[in-house]
Scaffold this motif. Sequence first.
Motif, mmCIF file in Angstrom:
data_model
loop_
_atom_site.group_PDB
_atom_site.id
_atom_site.type_symbol
_atom_site.label_atom_id
_atom_site.label_comp_id
_atom_site.label_asym_id
_atom_site.label_seq_id
_atom_site.Cartn_x
_atom_site.Cartn_y
_atom_site.Cartn_z
ATOM 1 N N ASP A 163 -52.500 -83.574 -5.336
ATOM 2 C CA ASP A 163 -52.134 -82.214 -5.747
ATOM 3 C C ASP A 163 -52.959 -81.766 -6.948
ATOM 4 O OD1 ASP A 163 -50.763 -79.819 -5.640
ATOM 5 O OD2 ASP A 163 -49.070 -80.539 -6.834
ATOM 6 N N HIS A 164 -54.250 -82.031 -6.894
ATOM 7 C CA HIS A 164 -55.188 -81.653 -7.955
ATOM 8 C C HIS A 164 -54.826 -82.249 -9.306
ATOM 9 C CE1 HIS A 164 -57.804 -79.072 -5.644
ATOM 10 N NE2 HIS A 164 -56.733 -78.578 -5.044
ATOM 11 N N GLY A 165 -54.133 -83.387 -9.277
ATOM 12 C CA GLY A 165 -53.741 -84.043 -10.507
ATOM 13 C C GLY A 165 -54.708 -85.133 -10.919
ATOM 14 N N VAL A 166 -54.190 -86.097 -11.696
ATOM 15 C CA VAL A 166 -54.990 -87.165 -12.284
ATOM 16 C C VAL A 166 -54.528 -88.501 -11.717
ATOM 17 C CG1 VAL A 166 -55.659 -88.295 -14.438
ATOM 18 C CG2 VAL A 166 -55.229 -85.821 -14.396
ATOM 19 N N SER A 167 -55.457 -89.296 -11.200
ATOM 20 C CA SER A 167 -55.130 -90.624 -10.716
ATOM 21 C C SER A 167 -55.230 -91.628 -11.861
ATOM 22 C CB SER A 167 -56.074 -91.042 -9.582
ATOM 23 O OG SER A 167 -55.805 -92.366 -9.191
ATOM 24 N N HIS A 168 -54.193 -92.444 -12.011
ATOM 25 C CA HIS A 168 -54.179 -93.459 -13.063
ATOM 26 C C HIS A 168 -54.636 -94.821 -12.549
ATOM 27 C CE1 HIS A 168 -52.204 -90.932 -16.103
ATOM 28 N NE2 HIS A 168 -51.663 -90.343 -15.047
ATOM 29 N N GLU A 169 -55.065 -94.862 -11.305
ATOM 30 C CA GLU A 169 -55.591 -96.075 -10.708
ATOM 31 C C GLU A 169 -56.915 -95.740 -10.026
ATOM 32 O OE1 GLU A 169 -54.176 -98.927 -11.138
ATOM 33 O OE2 GLU A 169 -52.280 -98.193 -12.007
ATOM 34 N N PRO A 170 -57.765 -96.750 -9.813
ATOM 35 C CA PRO A 170 -58.999 -96.472 -9.070
ATOM 36 C C PRO A 170 -58.683 -95.921 -7.688
ATOM 37 C CG PRO A 170 -59.042 -98.668 -10.044
ATOM 38 C CD PRO A 170 -57.643 -98.152 -10.194
ATOM 39 N N THR A 171 -59.517 -95.043 -7.207
ATOM 40 C CA THR A 171 -59.344 -94.512 -5.861
ATOM 41 C C THR A 171 -59.296 -95.671 -4.861
ATOM 42 O OG1 THR A 171 -60.609 -92.574 -6.509
ATOM 43 C CG2 THR A 171 -60.332 -92.950 -4.150
ATOM 44 N N PRO A 172 -58.246 -95.768 -4.047
ATOM 45 C CA PRO A 172 -58.079 -96.935 -3.168
ATOM 46 C C PRO A 172 -58.884 -96.857 -1.874
ATOM 47 C CG PRO A 172 -56.201 -95.491 -2.915
ATOM 48 C CD PRO A 172 -57.061 -94.874 -3.996
ATOM 49 N N PHE A 173 -60.099 -96.377 -1.974
ATOM 50 C CA PHE A 173 -60.996 -96.272 -0.827
ATOM 51 C C PHE A 173 -62.398 -96.618 -1.309
ATOM 52 C CE2 PHE A 173 -57.452 -93.612 0.321
ATOM 53 C CZ PHE A 173 -57.283 -93.832 1.683
ATOM 54 N N PRO A 174 -63.259 -97.067 -0.455
ATOM 55 C CA PRO A 174 -64.621 -97.416 -0.878
ATOM 56 C C PRO A 174 -65.441 -96.178 -1.227
ATOM 57 C CG PRO A 174 -64.423 -97.575 1.503
ATOM 58 C CD PRO A 174 -63.036 -97.341 0.982
ATOM 59 N N LEU A 175 -66.517 -96.409 -1.950
ATOM 60 C CA LEU A 175 -67.415 -95.326 -2.336
ATOM 61 C C LEU A 175 -67.847 -94.505 -1.135
ATOM 62 C CD1 LEU A 175 -69.410 -93.872 -4.277
ATOM 63 C CD2 LEU A 175 -71.028 -95.749 -3.797
ATOM 64 N N GLU A 176 -68.074 -95.169 -0.013
ATOM 65 C CA GLU A 176 -68.588 -94.482 1.176
ATOM 66 C C GLU A 176 -67.634 -93.426 1.716
ATOM 67 O OE1 GLU A 176 -70.734 -98.132 0.466
ATOM 68 O OE2 GLU A 176 -68.579 -97.705 0.644
ATOM 69 N N ALA A 177 -66.355 -93.487 1.325
ATOM 70 C CA ALA A 177 -65.389 -92.469 1.752
ATOM 71 C C ALA A 177 -65.396 -91.253 0.850
ATOM 72 C CB ALA A 177 -63.981 -93.065 1.790
#
Length: 497
Positions: free
Chosen positions: A145-159
């Motif tokens: 929802d256009h917010g801030v993630s407090h953890e690394p994005t749980p997908f690889p760079l390629e995504a």
Amino acid sequence: MNAPAAAPHIVLIMTDQQRADLSARSGFPLDTTPFLDQLASRGTDFQRGYTSSPLCVPARVSLLTGRFPSAHRVTQNSTPDAATYDRDLLDVLSEAGYHRVFAGKPHMHRGPEDFDAYRGPYFHTDGPDANPEHEAFDQWLDDLDHGVSHEPTPFPLEASLPYRIVSDAVDELAEADPTRPTFLWVSFPEPHNPYQVPEPYFSMFPPDQIPERVHGPDVARAKGGHWAWLQELIEEKRPGYDDERARYRANYCGQLRLLDDQVRRLMEHVWATLGDDVVVIMVSDHGDYVAEYGLQRKGAGMPEVLMRIPFFFSGGPVASSRRRELVSIVDVLPTVAELVGSAIPDGVTGRSLAPLLRDEDLTSTEFDDIYAERGFGGLTYGADERPPLHFPYEGRRFDELNTVTQSGRSRMLRRGDLKLIVHSDGSGELYDLAADPTEVDNRFDDPRYAGPRSELLWRMAQWMLRAQDELPRGVYTPKRAPHNWVFGEPGERGALL
């Protein structure tokens, strides 16, 4: 019309919501964009580049048309179809024989049918790819929802969207006609919110190593008007949102490095495919508060953090220099027209930067100041008003670009270290950026600034006359200055302050 024999390949790299001052070449203590800094150092880096408007679509239409929003008529993100112009950048390049390729976020008045090859559209939470992992990533983005993630994005760079957009651009370059010059426009949705980034970028800039902002929410409240309205609305919808600023700023810096690596990947392929005769144009549509004033994203006012943008040309015939002239996103079209040997289209307000790209010494006052616009019109809503919005007042969802923050009209002029903003509600702002770079001390009514204010108002009047639409053409023939420059030599009436 065929392109001249020497017509260069052109790559336009565009980011969304990128602050101009968060790079090492701009004095930022963290190295967020090493490749772009290197590319800029090999070309003409405009350190005082400005957007025409602190909104995506109006700014992008200005890039394409060389016109300010009051002339091209697009003053909201919701009205790209209102674009008014004679010929735009895509027309000029088509007439010059270019193969036109687009990949990424459009948010403009042109669509797939206006390019020879088109990959998109990508926006901030989704792309066109049907790959299941990409779809899952897009849904994860949407859930933020256009917010801030407090953890690394749980997908690889390629995504990530930048990686996918560069992959699309690389695929389309393989299909380019080798007998024609190529125009490749790669438009990234980032570093626009939502603020997220995968590893290794999430850990690359630890929050406790990010320089602290200068001012917090108290300044937005003290500014009043749209500033206070927006700050209070966000706090009401997302209590404590400003406490996330360290993570948000760290994610923003990580996203800049991710983008930088993807631009490197793009350009290595471009050079391997098209050769060294490539002109690179790098620009953003507008900036981001990045937590300054206790705000995220954009929306209120015309501060430097929103108005000043990264802007450089590199490669081909472009000289290596760092320029201090005040230039604008509206200058892209006339510059490209001159580079490819085409006439500047009717109705264009922008100025060709070609002499500056040749590192010529200037005696003209043409680039002594710059102008910009904001607002969709009507009366200005006050800080206590609650008109209907395109989202509910209840709940977490909000859009900083809304009925209130974009109401009325504002015009901005920067000249030297002085910056003037006038509003349609009769108020004004005047800042001395040398002493007050974050625009907190309004000197508009300060008697000590009465003389400079008068001169700035005069110059703004000249810019507003210049920006007034001269289309459609009739039987009279306008007189066009070389390079579309209007202001004259030192000592003439245009040489103020």
